[in-house]
Write an enzyme that holds these catalytic residues in place. Structure first.
Site, PDB file in Angstrom:
ATOM      1  N   ASP A   1      56.937  27.436 -17.929  1.00 40.42           N
ATOM      2  CA  ASP A   1      57.780  28.162 -18.884  1.00 40.42           C
ATOM      3  C   ASP A   1      59.032  27.341 -19.205  1.00 40.42           C
ATOM      4  O   ASP A   1      59.070  26.143 -18.923  1.00 40.42           O
ATOM      5  CB  ASP A   1      58.135  29.542 -18.298  1.00 40.42           C
ATOM      6  CG  ASP A   1      58.863  29.432 -16.963  1.00 40.42           C
ATOM      7  OD1 ASP A   1      59.323  28.318 -16.598  1.00 40.42           O
ATOM      8  OD2 ASP A   1      58.990  30.455 -16.266  1.00 40.42           O
TER       9      ASP A   1
ATOM     10  N   ASN B   1      55.197   6.845  -5.591  1.00 44.16           N
ATOM     11  CA  ASN B   1      53.917   7.495  -5.274  1.00 44.16           C
ATOM     12  C   ASN B   1      53.714   7.798  -3.794  1.00 44.16           C
ATOM     13  O   ASN B   1      53.119   8.827  -3.439  1.00 44.16           O
ATOM     14  CB  ASN B   1      52.748   6.605  -5.740  1.00 44.16           C
ATOM     15  CG  ASN B   1      52.766   6.361  -7.243  1.00 44.16           C
ATOM     16  OD1 ASN B   1      53.247   7.206  -8.003  1.00 44.16           O
ATOM     17  ND2 ASN B   1      52.255   5.217  -7.677  1.00 44.16           N
TER      18      ASN B   1
ATOM     19  N   ARG C   1      51.372  15.429 -12.752  1.00 44.62           N
ATOM     20  CA  ARG C   1      52.161  14.247 -12.387  1.00 44.62           C
ATOM     21  C   ARG C   1      51.279  13.000 -12.257  1.00 44.62           C
ATOM     22  O   ARG C   1      51.690  11.891 -12.607  1.00 44.62           O
ATOM     23  CB  ARG C   1      52.905  14.528 -11.079  1.00 44.62           C
ATOM     24  CG  ARG C   1      53.855  13.419 -10.665  1.00 44.62           C
ATOM     25  CD  ARG C   1      54.717  13.844  -9.488  1.00 44.62           C
ATOM     26  NE  ARG C   1      55.697  12.823  -9.130  1.00 44.62           N
ATOM     27  CZ  ARG C   1      55.825  12.308  -7.903  1.00 44.62           C
ATOM     28  NH1 ARG C   1      55.068  12.742  -6.911  1.00 44.62           N
ATOM     29  NH2 ARG C   1      56.729  11.377  -7.681  1.00 44.62           N
TER      30      ARG C   1
ATOM     31  N   ASP D   1      44.664   4.435 -17.429  1.00 41.23           N
ATOM     32  CA  ASP D   1      43.427   3.710 -17.131  1.00 41.23           C
ATOM     33  C   ASP D   1      42.921   3.961 -15.714  1.00 41.23           C
ATOM     34  O   ASP D   1      42.100   3.199 -15.199  1.00 41.23           O
ATOM     35  CB  ASP D   1      43.670   2.198 -17.327  1.00 41.23           C
ATOM     36  CG  ASP D   1      44.792   1.683 -16.425  1.00 41.23           C
ATOM     37  OD1 ASP D   1      45.356   2.471 -15.634  1.00 41.23           O
ATOM     38  OD2 ASP D   1      45.113   0.477 -16.507  1.00 41.23           O
TER      39      ASP D   1
ATOM     40  N   ASP E   1      61.799  23.942 -10.131  1.00 35.94           N
ATOM     41  CA  ASP E   1      62.321  25.102 -10.864  1.00 35.94           C
ATOM     42  C   ASP E   1      62.295  26.281  -9.909  1.00 35.94           C
ATOM     43  O   ASP E   1      61.238  26.859  -9.674  1.00 35.94           O
ATOM     44  CB  ASP E   1      61.451  25.372 -12.108  1.00 35.94           C
ATOM     45  CG  ASP E   1      61.695  26.749 -12.703  1.00 35.94           C
ATOM     46  OD1 ASP E   1      62.737  27.377 -12.395  1.00 35.94           O
ATOM     47  OD2 ASP E   1      60.834  27.211 -13.491  1.00 35.94           O
TER      48      ASP E   1
ATOM     49  N   HIS F   1      51.994   9.330 -13.907  1.00 35.46           N
ATOM     50  CA  HIS F   1      52.105   8.096 -13.121  1.00 35.46           C
ATOM     51  C   HIS F   1      50.968   7.122 -13.420  1.00 35.46           C
ATOM     52  O   HIS F   1      51.120   5.921 -13.208  1.00 35.46           O
ATOM     53  CB  HIS F   1      52.177   8.418 -11.622  1.00 35.46           C
ATOM     54  CG  HIS F   1      53.501   8.970 -11.201  1.00 35.46           C
ATOM     55  ND1 HIS F   1      54.011   8.821  -9.933  1.00 35.46           N
ATOM     56  CD2 HIS F   1      54.436   9.669 -11.899  1.00 35.46           C
ATOM     57  CE1 HIS F   1      55.209   9.420  -9.862  1.00 35.46           C
ATOM     58  NE2 HIS F   1      55.473   9.944 -11.038  1.00 35.46           N
ATOM     59  N   ASP F   2      49.842   7.624 -13.905  1.00 36.76           N
ATOM     60  CA  ASP F   2      48.776   6.719 -14.339  1.00 36.76           C
ATOM     61  C   ASP F   2      49.187   6.034 -15.642  1.00 36.76           C
ATOM     62  O   ASP F   2      49.155   4.797 -15.748  1.00 36.76           O
ATOM     63  CB  ASP F   2      47.468   7.501 -14.539  1.00 36.76           C
ATOM     64  CG  ASP F   2      46.314   6.593 -14.932  1.00 36.76           C
ATOM     65  OD1 ASP F   2      46.302   5.415 -14.505  1.00 36.76           O
ATOM     66  OD2 ASP F   2      45.411   7.047 -15.670  1.00 36.76           O
TER      67      ASP F   2
ATOM     68  N   HIS G   1      58.789  19.489 -15.153  1.00 27.86           N
ATOM     69  CA  HIS G   1      59.466  19.903 -13.916  1.00 27.86           C
ATOM     70  C   HIS G   1      59.726  21.410 -13.865  1.00 27.86           C
ATOM     71  O   HIS G   1      60.449  21.880 -12.991  1.00 27.86           O
ATOM     72  CB  HIS G   1      60.753  19.112 -13.716  1.00 27.86           C
ATOM     73  CG  HIS G   1      60.510  17.665 -13.357  1.00 27.86           C
ATOM     74  ND1 HIS G   1      61.525  16.749 -13.181  1.00 27.86           N
ATOM     75  CD2 HIS G   1      59.359  16.978 -13.121  1.00 27.86           C
ATOM     76  CE1 HIS G   1      61.006  15.559 -12.875  1.00 27.86           C
ATOM     77  NE2 HIS G   1      59.692  15.671 -12.835  1.00 27.86           N
TER      78      HIS G   1
ATOM     79  N   VAL H   1      52.001   3.161 -15.877  1.00 27.55           N
ATOM     80  CA  VAL H   1      51.753   1.848 -15.275  1.00 27.55           C
ATOM     81  C   VAL H   1      50.625   1.170 -16.065  1.00 27.55           C
ATOM     82  O   VAL H   1      49.452   1.518 -15.901  1.00 27.55           O
ATOM     83  CB  VAL H   1      51.416   1.975 -13.779  1.00 27.55           C
ATOM     84  CG1 VAL H   1      51.244   0.603 -13.156  1.00 27.55           C
ATOM     85  CG2 VAL H   1      52.512   2.758 -13.062  1.00 27.55           C
TER      86      VAL H   1
HETATM   87  C1  HEM Z   1      62.052  11.838 -16.753  1.00 27.59           C
HETATM   88  C2  HEM Z   1      61.799  11.077 -15.706  1.00 27.59           C
HETATM   89  C3  HEM Z   1      61.178  11.621 -14.469  1.00 27.59           C
HETATM   90  C4  HEM Z   1      61.645  11.442 -13.213  1.00 27.59           C
HETATM   91  C5  HEM Z   1      62.882  10.657 -12.804  1.00 27.59           C
HETATM   92  C6  HEM Z   1      60.763  12.158 -12.316  1.00 27.59           C
HETATM   93  C7  HEM Z   1      60.910  12.198 -10.937  1.00 27.59           C
HETATM   94  C8  HEM Z   1      60.205  13.049 -10.114  1.00 27.59           C
HETATM   95  C9  HEM Z   1      60.431  13.180  -8.701  1.00 27.59           C
HETATM   96  C10 HEM Z   1      61.443  12.379  -7.888  1.00 27.59           C
HETATM   97  C11 HEM Z   1      59.591  14.129  -8.232  1.00 27.59           C
HETATM   98  C12 HEM Z   1      59.454  14.614  -6.803  1.00 27.59           C
HETATM   99  C13 HEM Z   1      58.626  13.628  -6.002  1.00 27.59           C
HETATM  100  C14 HEM Z   1      58.720  13.826  -4.509  1.00 27.59           C
HETATM  101  O1  HEM Z   1      58.549  14.920  -4.023  1.00 27.59           O
HETATM  102  O2  HEM Z   1      58.999  12.859  -3.824  1.00 27.59           O
HETATM  103  C15 HEM Z   1      58.819  14.610  -9.353  1.00 27.59           C
HETATM  104  C16 HEM Z   1      57.855  15.586  -9.296  1.00 27.59           C
HETATM  105  C17 HEM Z   1      57.086  15.975 -10.358  1.00 27.59           C
HETATM  106  N1  HEM Z   1      57.063  15.374 -11.614  1.00 27.59           N
HETATM  107 FE1  HEM Z   1      58.446  14.119 -12.345  1.00 27.59          FE
HETATM  108  N2  HEM Z   1      59.782  12.761 -13.047  1.00 27.59           N
HETATM  109  C18 HEM Z   1      59.992  12.455 -14.360  1.00 27.59           C
HETATM  110  C19 HEM Z   1      59.180  12.818 -15.427  1.00 27.59           C
HETATM  111  C20 HEM Z   1      58.008  13.529 -15.299  1.00 27.59           C
HETATM  112  C21 HEM Z   1      57.032  13.691 -16.332  1.00 27.59           C
HETATM  113  C22 HEM Z   1      57.118  13.048 -17.721  1.00 27.59           C
HETATM  114  C23 HEM Z   1      56.038  14.490 -15.833  1.00 27.59           C
HETATM  115  C24 HEM Z   1      54.769  14.947 -16.475  1.00 27.59           C
HETATM  116  C25 HEM Z   1      54.583  15.033 -17.773  1.00 27.59           C
HETATM  117  C26 HEM Z   1      56.433  14.836 -14.476  1.00 27.59           C
HETATM  118  C27 HEM Z   1      55.753  15.694 -13.660  1.00 27.59           C
HETATM  119  C28 HEM Z   1      56.139  16.025 -12.380  1.00 27.59           C
HETATM  120  C29 HEM Z   1      55.568  17.121 -11.620  1.00 27.59           C
HETATM  121  C30 HEM Z   1      54.577  18.144 -12.156  1.00 27.59           C
HETATM  122  C31 HEM Z   1      56.139  17.080 -10.345  1.00 27.59           C
HETATM  123  C32 HEM Z   1      55.812  17.995  -9.140  1.00 27.59           C
HETATM  124  C33 HEM Z   1      54.562  17.410  -8.450  1.00 27.59           C
HETATM  125  C34 HEM Z   1      54.060  18.194  -7.259  1.00 27.59           C
HETATM  126  O3  HEM Z   1      54.557  19.276  -6.934  1.00 27.59           O
HETATM  127  O4  HEM Z   1      53.104  17.677  -6.642  1.00 27.59           O
HETATM  128  N3  HEM Z   1      57.607  14.210 -14.171  1.00 27.59           N
HETATM  129  N4  HEM Z   1      59.202  13.916 -10.487  1.00 27.59           N
END
Ligand code: HEM
Ligand code: NAG
Length: 323
Positions: free
Chosen positions: A250, A98, A66, A78, A242, A70-71, A197, A74
């Protein structure tokens, strides 16, 4: 007439040839072998530390993935995300997407100090994040891809761009598509990248409205989440993105969407009777297709506006600029 048209064809060819060279040079900015002679141990050093961090806490693999997203979203990939606030400078860490949820900064610090001890001032923080993301996915059972290298680190960050450009969990399908399109990623790549996710956790505040008010959610699934995520309070309580296999990379994320068990509103938007339904079904039925598309999309995301050449710097400490 003949000589006119042949010289016209020649100059046209020259024109396209120079155009081709231009794009070749532009895309040759990043390269897989960037550190081959300047820091041959860079990749193995990063990998060893990622492996240890994920062995200690599996969720860290998700957090590092993640961090790269997020890097990159924005301005560029970088390492702007890593800059700490100072009295005269506000970074991206306190931006809404963040604050309190983005993690893994300490792991990047550890990697950076180890990489600095083998080759000081050579490897950028931005490249460290990109390699750590790849290795996190591999460690959790996902695909591998060749990480392009040679990104340099920013000397600035943007709180406002972090707030505006990182997509939020309440977005609709069309808003998700346009948020990714702004970064040069198409709808198909958006669906593939969302497969991230399949690992990690989300906090109650990000899915509360979905489990109380959305109608496209399995009702047993919604009820099961409500005890840990009451309608007010407990904002930071976590649930797996998941529920089937949150530490395994997976295709079960896509399966969840098909049975209306996407955790975030934005997740379920990918399978809600719209244009991306068939792609969700495709990924659920073929992990090979998902792995290939995810890998290619990660390379493309990692290539968002990199600073190269003499732009930016190689930070000594990922948390602050050099001067
Ligand atoms: C499609 C739009 C996306 C939205 C709206 C979104 C939104 C979110 C949100 C709300 C969370 C939970 C944050 C929290 O606990 O407050 C999350 C977690 C996460 N996101 Fe996304 N995300 C998106 C796309 C992505 C992409 C493109 C990636 C990586 C390629 C990604 C990787 C992750 C991962 C791995 C987590 C879990 C992080 C952890 O357990 O520390 N997400 N995301
Ligand atoms: C659900 O919707 C109602 C009516 O719009 C609103 O008052 C309530 O705050 C919403 N609940 C949550 C948890 O979002």
């Amino acid at each position: 007439m003949a000589s006119f048209s042949s010289s016209f064809v020649l100059s046209q060819n020259l024109f396209f040839f120079s155009l081709f060279c231009f794009f070749l040079l532009a895309s040759a900015d990043l390269s897989a072998t960037f550190y081959a002679s300047s820091c041959p141990k860079a990749l193995s050093t990063i990998q060893t530390t990622v492996k240890a961090a994920v062995a200690k806490e599996k969720r860290m693999g998700a957090s590092l993935l993640r961090l790269h997203f997020h890097d990159c979203f924005v301005n560029a990939c970088d390492a702007s995300i890593l800059l700490d606030d100072t009295s005269s400078f506000t970074g991206e860490k306190t931006a809404t997407p963040n604050a309190g949820s983005l993690r893994g900064y300490e792991v990047i610090d550890t990697i950076k100090s180890q990489v600095e001890s083998v080759c000081p001032n050579v490897v950028s923080c931005a490249d460290i994040i990109a390699v750590a993301a790849r290795h996190s996915v591999v460690t959790l059972g996902g695909p591998s891809w060749t990480v392009q290298l040679g990104r340099r680190d920013s000397t600035t960050a943007s709180l406002s761009a972090a707030n505006s450009d990182i997509p939020g969990p309440t977005l609709s399908l069309s808003d998700l598509i346009s948020a990714f399109s702004k970064k040069g990623l198409n709808a198909k790549e958006m669906v593939a990248l969302s497969g991230a996710h399949t690992i990690g956790q989300a906090s109650c505040a990000t899915f509360r409205t979905r489990i109380y008010n959305d109608t496209n959610i399995d009702s047993d699934f919604a009820t099961s989440l409500q005890s840990k995520c009451p309608s007010t309070g407990s904002d930071d309580n976590l649930s797996p993105l998941d529920k089937t296999s949150p530490t395994y990379f997976d295709v079960s994320y896509y399966r969840n969407l098909i049975i209306d068990e996407g955790l975030l509103h934005s997740d379920q938007e990918l399978f809600n009777g719209g244009s991306t339904d068939s792609q969700v079904e495709k990924y659920w039925s073929s992990s090979t297709t998902f792995f290939t598309d995810f890998s290619n999309a990660m390379v493309k995301m990692g290539n968002i506006s990199p600073l190269t050449g003499s732009n930016g710097e190689i930070r000594t400490n990922c948390r602050k600029t050099n001067s």
